[in-house]
Design a protein around this motif. Structure first.
Motif, PDB file in Angstrom:
ATOM      1  N   VAL A 159      -4.523  -7.850  -5.307  1.00 53.88           N
ATOM      2  CA  VAL A 159      -3.977  -7.085  -6.293  1.00 53.88           C
ATOM      3  C   VAL A 159      -2.586  -6.920  -5.985  1.00 53.88           C
ATOM      4  CG1 VAL A 159      -4.008  -4.547  -6.965  1.00 53.88           C
ATOM      5  CG2 VAL A 159      -6.207  -5.902  -6.399  1.00 53.88           C
ATOM      6  N   MET A 160      -1.902  -6.686  -4.901  1.00 55.73           N
ATOM      7  CA  MET A 160      -0.728  -6.305  -4.443  1.00 55.73           C
ATOM      8  C   MET A 160       0.144  -7.772  -4.977  1.00 55.73           C
ATOM      9  SD  MET A 160       0.841  -6.246  -0.655  1.00 55.73           S
ATOM     10  CE  MET A 160       2.390  -6.157  -0.303  1.00 55.73           C
ATOM     11  N   MET A 161      -0.292  -8.901  -4.420  1.00 54.44           N
ATOM     12  CA  MET A 161       0.529 -10.246  -4.927  1.00 54.44           C
ATOM     13  C   MET A 161       0.712 -10.185  -6.314  1.00 54.44           C
ATOM     14  SD  MET A 161      -0.247 -13.302  -6.456  1.00 54.44           S
ATOM     15  CE  MET A 161      -1.931 -13.255  -6.722  1.00 54.44           C
ATOM     16  N   ALA A 162      -0.331 -10.016  -7.065  1.00 53.63           N
ATOM     17  CA  ALA A 162      -0.321 -10.138  -8.634  1.00 53.63           C
ATOM     18  C   ALA A 162       0.500  -9.343  -9.373  1.00 53.63           C
ATOM     19  CB  ALA A 162      -1.488  -9.812  -9.277  1.00 53.63           C
ATOM     20  N   ALA A 163       0.631  -7.961  -8.754  1.00 52.71           N
ATOM     21  CA  ALA A 163       1.607  -6.924  -9.312  1.00 52.71           C
ATOM     22  C   ALA A 163       3.182  -7.207  -9.167  1.00 52.71           C
ATOM     23  CB  ALA A 163       1.265  -5.600  -8.913  1.00 52.71           C
ATOM     24  N   VAL A 164       3.307  -7.681  -7.843  1.00 52.68           N
ATOM     25  CA  VAL A 164       4.622  -8.303  -7.380  1.00 52.68           C
ATOM     26  C   VAL A 164       4.878  -9.215  -8.381  1.00 52.68           C
ATOM     27  CG1 VAL A 164       6.006  -8.907  -5.429  1.00 52.68           C
ATOM     28  CG2 VAL A 164       4.534  -7.002  -4.946  1.00 52.68           C
ATOM     29  N   MET A 165       4.197 -10.347  -8.283  1.00 50.61           N
ATOM     30  CA  MET A 165       4.517 -11.604  -8.995  1.00 50.61           C
ATOM     31  C   MET A 165       4.765 -11.273 -10.453  1.00 50.61           C
ATOM     32  SD  MET A 165       4.945 -14.869  -8.236  1.00 50.61           S
ATOM     33  CE  MET A 165       4.572 -14.881  -6.472  1.00 50.61           C
ATOM     34  N   ALA A 166       4.118 -10.500 -11.052  1.00 53.16           N
ATOM     35  CA  ALA A 166       4.096 -10.303 -12.399  1.00 53.16           C
ATOM     36  C   ALA A 166       5.293  -9.623 -12.719  1.00 53.16           C
ATOM     37  CB  ALA A 166       2.944  -9.324 -13.260  1.00 53.16           C
ATOM     38  N   LEU A 167       5.819  -8.719 -11.957  1.00 55.39           N
ATOM     39  CA  LEU A 167       7.428  -8.060 -12.131  1.00 55.39           C
ATOM     40  C   LEU A 167       8.242  -8.841 -11.715  1.00 55.39           C
ATOM     41  CD1 LEU A 167       6.583  -4.451 -10.862  1.00 55.39           C
ATOM     42  CD2 LEU A 167       6.631  -5.212 -13.082  1.00 55.39           C
ATOM     43  N   LEU A 168       8.293  -9.963 -10.977  1.00 52.26           N
ATOM     44  CA  LEU A 168       9.424 -10.997 -10.359  1.00 52.26           C
ATOM     45  C   LEU A 168       9.397 -11.645 -11.478  1.00 52.26           C
ATOM     46  CD1 LEU A 168       8.453 -11.628  -6.748  1.00 52.26           C
ATOM     47  CD2 LEU A 168      10.380 -10.423  -7.625  1.00 52.26           C
ATOM     48  N   ALA A 205      -9.168  -9.581  -9.026  1.00 56.73           N
ATOM     49  CA  ALA A 205      -8.141  -8.907  -8.446  1.00 56.73           C
ATOM     50  C   ALA A 205      -6.932  -9.115  -8.790  1.00 56.73           C
ATOM     51  CB  ALA A 205      -8.199  -9.195  -6.958  1.00 56.73           C
ATOM     52  N   ALA A 206      -6.448 -10.296  -9.346  1.00 58.47           N
ATOM     53  CA  ALA A 206      -5.200 -10.427  -9.679  1.00 58.47           C
ATOM     54  C   ALA A 206      -5.003  -9.855 -11.090  1.00 58.47           C
ATOM     55  CB  ALA A 206      -4.965 -12.019 -10.091  1.00 58.47           C
ATOM     56  N   LEU A 207      -5.982  -9.933 -11.987  1.00 63.21           N
ATOM     57  CA  LEU A 207      -5.895  -9.117 -13.340  1.00 63.21           C
ATOM     58  C   LEU A 207      -5.688  -7.785 -13.106  1.00 63.21           C
ATOM     59  CD1 LEU A 207      -6.206  -9.120 -16.358  1.00 63.21           C
ATOM     60  CD2 LEU A 207      -8.735  -8.735 -16.026  1.00 63.21           C
ATOM     61  N   ALA A 208      -6.278  -7.147 -11.898  1.00 64.36           N
ATOM     62  CA  ALA A 208      -6.025  -5.694 -11.773  1.00 64.36           C
ATOM     63  C   ALA A 208      -4.585  -5.468 -11.446  1.00 64.36           C
ATOM     64  CB  ALA A 208      -6.977  -5.449 -10.696  1.00 64.36           C
ATOM     65  N   GLY A 209      -4.092  -6.384 -10.614  1.00 64.35           N
ATOM     66  CA  GLY A 209      -2.715  -6.229 -10.326  1.00 64.35           C
ATOM     67  C   GLY A 209      -1.516  -6.337 -11.320  1.00 64.35           C
ATOM     68  N   VAL A 210      -1.935  -7.444 -12.224  1.00 66.58           N
ATOM     69  CA  VAL A 210      -0.915  -7.435 -13.586  1.00 66.58           C
ATOM     70  C   VAL A 210      -1.063  -6.116 -14.471  1.00 66.58           C
ATOM     71  CG1 VAL A 210      -1.047  -8.691 -15.872  1.00 66.58           C
ATOM     72  CG2 VAL A 210      -1.422 -10.116 -13.644  1.00 66.58           C
ATOM     73  N   LEU A 211      -2.308  -5.528 -14.516  1.00 67.97           N
ATOM     74  CA  LEU A 211      -2.604  -4.473 -15.137  1.00 67.97           C
ATOM     75  C   LEU A 211      -1.502  -3.178 -14.391  1.00 67.97           C
ATOM     76  CD1 LEU A 211      -6.236  -4.144 -16.115  1.00 67.97           C
ATOM     77  CD2 LEU A 211      -4.193  -4.893 -17.784  1.00 67.97           C
ATOM     78  N   ILE A 212      -1.486  -3.326 -13.260  1.00 67.03           N
ATOM     79  CA  ILE A 212      -0.769  -2.346 -12.488  1.00 67.03           C
ATOM     80  C   ILE A 212       0.600  -2.405 -12.817  1.00 67.03           C
ATOM     81  CG2 ILE A 212       0.064  -1.557 -10.147  1.00 67.03           C
ATOM     82  CD1 ILE A 212      -2.573  -1.954  -9.177  1.00 67.03           C
ATOM     83  N   ALA A 213       1.283  -3.697 -12.854  1.00 66.73           N
ATOM     84  CA  ALA A 213       2.582  -3.912 -13.157  1.00 66.73           C
ATOM     85  C   ALA A 213       2.919  -3.586 -14.522  1.00 66.73           C
ATOM     86  CB  ALA A 213       2.872  -5.517 -12.886  1.00 66.73           C
TER      87      ALA A 213
END
Length: 315
Positions: free
Chosen positions: A72-81, A222-230
């Protein structure tokens, strides 16, 4: 009897519990049933709920995935980067984290089903690896995206009939995974893995392929959840969005998913997510302190585990 062998059993114990809680919460707090608060309750459980759906699939197969919080953390950070400011960047900001999440799941699956690693140890190791890599990538600093596209922000902020889009995404995933697990050969094979992996292998089921697929699904969810956080925050401290794996595990268990595999349903995990959200919401409205909220959630989880253990002991 597994959930797979009883698709007709629409009502499991978690649904009456949810109904009783909603009635009790509405009696204790008038504002609970207001449209705005109901929308807030539904949205509150979306991120953990999506992670919990993936956790449920892996648990049904008889394994654990404790790397999901880091994913989740990885995906949120990657989406914003990737700074989703226009069409092409937005597409990359969604697809690249999902692909990396799937790759993390693939490595987990290979470690467990090909190398024979213990799933708890393997996925905790992956958790540390992913967290370390992400923090090194951003040097431990905040990450933000400027001028996010309207489509990207709409993933979590847009509303239809007062309900956030992310809630519709979650409900769609619940329906999709429920059909996948109860109506397809893949779903039956996952239940067979969790029930008895050696029997599944002797029955000709491709154990490794099926098990690895459950981990890939868990990583992508889990990655989708991170993208939604971003999409929701646009600016985050990577260290502040860790720890989704244990609430997700709690929801799966509260929904009746067996820690030893072979039993569980995505829809019941969704009901458990809303049980936790209702409890948290009404206690927040009534100004209960956070430690009390944890205490109550712990009592509910313990009671649920005791009930399911008693129920399974009776056969």
């Amino acid at each position: 009897m597994t959930a797979a062998s009883a698709p007709w059993r629409l009502i499991t114990p978690i649904w009456p519990v949810l109904l009783v809680l909603v009635i009790g919460a509405s009696l204790l707090s008038g504002p609970f049933l207001s449209p705005a608060n109901i929308a807030a309750v539904l949205q509150q459980g979306v991120i953990t709920g999506i992670v919990a759906l993936g956790m449920t699939i892996v648990l049904i197969g008889g394994q654990f995935d404790l790397s999901t919080g880091a994913t989740v953390m990885m995906a949120a950070v990657m989406a914003l980067l990737l700074n989703p400011s226009d069409g092409a960047d937005t597409l990359l900001a969604i697809l690249v984290p999902l692909a990396i999440g799937g790759a993390i799941g693939l490595i987990n699956g290979l470690a467990v089903y090909r190398a024979g690693a213990n799933s708890i140890v393997a996925t905790i190791g992956m958790q540390f690896l992913v967290i370390g890599a992400v923090l090194a990538l951003v040097s431990g600093q905040h990450v933000r995206a400027d001028d996010m596209s309207e489509f990207f922000t709409s993933l979590s902020r847009a509303r239809y009939f007062g309900i956030p889009v992310s809630v519709y995404i979650f409900l769609g995933l619940v329906v999709l995974l429920s059909v996948l697990m109860s109506r397809t050969v893949f779903g039956r094979h996952v239940y067979a893995l969790g029930g008895d992996i050696e029997a599944a292998r002797r029955a000709g089921i491709k154990v490794a392929r099926t098990g690895i697929a459950t981990y890939v699904m868990s990583g992508m969810l889990a990655a989708l959840a991170g993208v939604l956080i971003a999409s929701l925050v646009g600016n985050l401290d990577p260290t502040a969005i860790r720890g989704y794996e244990f609430p997700a595990l709690t929801a799966a268990v509260l929904g009746g998913t067996s820690l030893t595999g072979g039993i569980g349903r995505p829809a019941d995990t969704a009901a458990a997510i809303w049980v936790i959200a209702v409890i948290t919401n009404v206690m927040t409205i009534l100004n209960y302190q956070y430690p009390v909220q944890l205490l109550v959630q712990g009592v509910v989880l313990t009671a649920a585990v005791a009930f399911y253990s008693w129920q399974r002991a009776r056969g």
